[in-house]
Design an enzyme around this catalytic site. Structure first.
Site, mmCIF file in Angstrom:
data_model
loop_
_atom_site.group_PDB
_atom_site.id
_atom_site.type_symbol
_atom_site.label_atom_id
_atom_site.label_comp_id
_atom_site.label_asym_id
_atom_site.label_seq_id
_atom_site.Cartn_x
_atom_site.Cartn_y
_atom_site.Cartn_z
ATOM 1 N N ARG A 51 0.848 -1.207 0.000
ATOM 2 C CA ARG A 51 0.000 0.000 0.000
ATOM 3 C C ARG A 51 0.875 1.246 0.000
ATOM 4 O O ARG A 51 0.451 2.312 -0.408
ATOM 5 C CB ARG A 51 -0.968 0.027 1.196
ATOM 6 C CG ARG A 51 -1.868 1.264 1.168
ATOM 7 C CD ARG A 51 -3.116 1.240 2.057
ATOM 8 N NE ARG A 51 -3.049 0.384 3.212
ATOM 9 C CZ ARG A 51 -2.329 0.633 4.306
ATOM 10 N NH1 ARG A 51 -1.617 1.732 4.396
ATOM 11 N NH2 ARG A 51 -2.323 -0.228 5.297
ATOM 12 N N TYR A 103 -14.223 19.353 -15.689
ATOM 13 C CA TYR A 103 -14.721 17.990 -15.488
ATOM 14 C C TYR A 103 -15.717 17.958 -14.324
ATOM 15 O O TYR A 103 -15.396 18.348 -13.201
ATOM 16 C CB TYR A 103 -13.563 17.030 -15.236
ATOM 17 C CG TYR A 103 -14.007 15.595 -15.182
ATOM 18 C CD1 TYR A 103 -14.559 15.002 -16.310
ATOM 19 C CD2 TYR A 103 -13.913 14.858 -14.024
ATOM 20 C CE1 TYR A 103 -15.003 13.696 -16.268
ATOM 21 C CE2 TYR A 103 -14.349 13.540 -13.982
ATOM 22 C CZ TYR A 103 -14.893 12.971 -15.107
ATOM 23 O OH TYR A 103 -15.334 11.678 -15.059
ATOM 24 N N ASP A 175 -5.398 20.670 -13.969
ATOM 25 C CA ASP A 175 -5.797 19.385 -14.540
ATOM 26 C C ASP A 175 -5.308 19.363 -15.986
ATOM 27 O O ASP A 175 -5.786 20.114 -16.829
ATOM 28 C CB ASP A 175 -7.324 19.231 -14.461
ATOM 29 C CG ASP A 175 -7.802 17.856 -14.932
ATOM 30 O OD1 ASP A 175 -7.146 17.274 -15.828
ATOM 31 O OD2 ASP A 175 -8.840 17.382 -14.440
ATOM 32 N N LYS A 200 -7.103 8.602 -20.052
ATOM 33 C CA LYS A 200 -7.338 9.170 -21.378
ATOM 34 C C LYS A 200 -6.100 8.943 -22.255
ATOM 35 O O LYS A 200 -5.630 7.822 -22.328
ATOM 36 C CB LYS A 200 -7.723 10.640 -21.236
ATOM 37 C CG LYS A 200 -8.750 10.922 -20.125
ATOM 38 C CD LYS A 200 -10.125 10.373 -20.440
ATOM 39 C CE LYS A 200 -11.059 10.348 -19.233
ATOM 40 N NZ LYS A 200 -11.178 11.608 -18.485
HETATM 41 C C1 PLP Z 1 -11.821 11.875 -17.164
HETATM 42 C C2 PLP Z 1 -11.352 13.089 -16.490
HETATM 43 C C3 PLP Z 1 -11.143 13.125 -15.110
HETATM 44 C C4 PLP Z 1 -11.463 11.907 -14.234
HETATM 45 O O1 PLP Z 1 -10.595 10.873 -14.473
HETATM 46 P P1 PLP Z 1 -10.966 9.315 -14.185
HETATM 47 O O2 PLP Z 1 -9.720 8.624 -14.601
HETATM 48 O O3 PLP Z 1 -12.165 9.005 -15.001
HETATM 49 O O4 PLP Z 1 -11.234 9.225 -12.722
HETATM 50 C C5 PLP Z 1 -10.662 14.271 -14.546
HETATM 51 N N1 PLP Z 1 -10.406 15.375 -15.286
HETATM 52 C C6 PLP Z 1 -10.605 15.396 -16.610
HETATM 53 C C7 PLP Z 1 -10.306 16.632 -17.377
HETATM 54 C C8 PLP Z 1 -11.096 14.263 -17.253
HETATM 55 O O5 PLP Z 1 -11.305 14.303 -18.570
#
Ligand code: PLP
Length: 377
Positions: A51, A103, A175, A200
């Protein structure tokens, strides 16, 4: 590791020797425990429990951290990474200012979990007036940006907002999901933290969820790491290894995705100018996009996500039924082109707004298929 994007994606973060017979690819290290040695001795830095750390995580973190320009902590999803930052860098008297059009789950977490604890949650549109938003109430402890934003592909000036946030005593997190570290390096632009969904484009094959936080300040990095160990939201080594394997080809995939997005954006803009059903095409790489100049200044390269608006839900449905290469699917940055009607998730956008994530199909095939489907509407 120095070198171009392709070299870094493949070799970045390597510190090992090339001992004869050692495997070039380590593979996922699947263990929950490690040999501790003699009970009276502690070996500093040695793994003890999974962990807290794992060699596969370290491999991923070294490579991504080098690309981001600061120590990286891997999380099992983008939201796990964002949640750690939202929970760790806010508190009573240290609120958060975040995008109203970013998001949606990040916003939901702040509003549903932080606000009830008495933490001030304020919103500002990505392309809005961040100076006014900062001055509109008590100084926040955390400012979080998302640029280009998902799903609107709006852009904000990271460097300028970093200066404002720091003057107000706030930590700035960006982000960086839509860009990946190849497309933008927020730490170089003055941000303190990078958060990302590596689900992504970074992992890129649509088969794994992953996320990370990178920090400019090692003290921030340690704090995030300690939160992960205490909170226990950790990625599996197998998934981390899949993400690392995907990262190896990010440079190539991003290039094709951007090429596809560029060609589609131009074709869609032509349809828009011809007065068809396609409206409001946005892609920061388009020379006439309202955010193009700013995006060009702070981004290193373009990516494959664009958006446009059709008259209504039925038109989107018809478009999807006429294409054979475009999946109706959420998420983005994968191998396959995917269209997502964002209003279905509650984003405050027109019913017909489509976020289109270009895959790595051949540009001519994708253009024929997608533009053909739109022309027929
Ligand atoms: C998809 C996404 C998230 C969340 O990510 P997950 O891997 O689905 O938890 C956060 N910020 C942006 C800009 C996203 O496109």
């Amino acid at each position: 590791m120095s070198g171009g994007d392709g070299t870094q994606c493949v070799h970045g973060g390597e510190h090992g020797t090339h001992d004869v017979g050692a495997p070039i690819h380590q593979g996922p290290v699947l263990t929950s425990t490690y040999h501790l040695g003699r009970p009276e001795e502690a070996v500093p830095g040695a793994d003890f429990y999974a962990r807290a750390d794992n060699p596969t995580w370290r491999e991923f973190e070294c490579r991504v951290g080098e690309l981001d320009g600061g120590p990286c902590t891997v999380f099992p999803s983008g939201m796990a990474a964002i949640a750690a930052v939202l929970r760790g860098f806010t508190g009573p008297g240290r609120g958060v200012l975040l995008p109203s059009d970013g998001y949606y789950v990040a916003r939901a977490l702040a509003e549903e979990e932080l606000a009830p604890l008495g933490i001030d949650v304020r919103l500002c549109a990505t392309a809005g007036d961040w100076a006014a938003a900062l001055a509109a109430g008590e100084p926040p402890g955390l400012v979080m940006l998302e640029t280009p934003s998902n799903p609107g592909l709006e852009v904000c000036d990271v460097h300028a907002i970093a200066e404002m946030a720091h003057a107000a005593g706030a930590v700035l997190a960006v982000d960086n999901t839509t860009c990946t570290p190849l497309g933008q390096r927020p730490l170089d632009l003055g941000a303190d933290l990078v958060v990302a969904s590596d689900t992504k484009a970074l992992s890129g094959h649509g088969d794994v969820l992953m996320g990370h936080v990178s920090a400019a300040d090692p003290v921030h990095a340690e704090k995030v790491r300690a939160m992960r160990t205490r909170g226990g939201a950790i990625p599996g080594p197998m998934e981390t290894w899949l993400a690392l394997r995907g990262l190896g080809t990010l440079d190539l995939r991003l290039a094709r995705q951007a090429e596809n997005a560029g060609a589609l954006a131009i074709a869609l803009r032509d349809l828009e100018l011809a007065g068809g059903v396609v409206r409001d095409v946005r892609w920061p790489g388009l020379v006439d996009d309202p955010s193009h100049e700013l995006a060009r200044k702070q981004m290193r390269r373009w990516n494959g996500v664009l958006r446009f608006t059709l008259p209504d839900t039925r038109a989107v449905s018809e478009f999807l039924s006429r294409t054979s290469l475009v999946d109706s699917a959420t998420s983005f940055g994968g191998l396959r082109t995917a269209a997502d009607r964002r209003a279905r998730w509650g984003d405050a956008v027109p019913d017909g707004l489509v976020r289109l994530s270009c895959g790595i199909e051949d540009t001519d095939d994708l253009l024929d298929d997608a533009v053909g489907a739109l022309e027929g509407l």
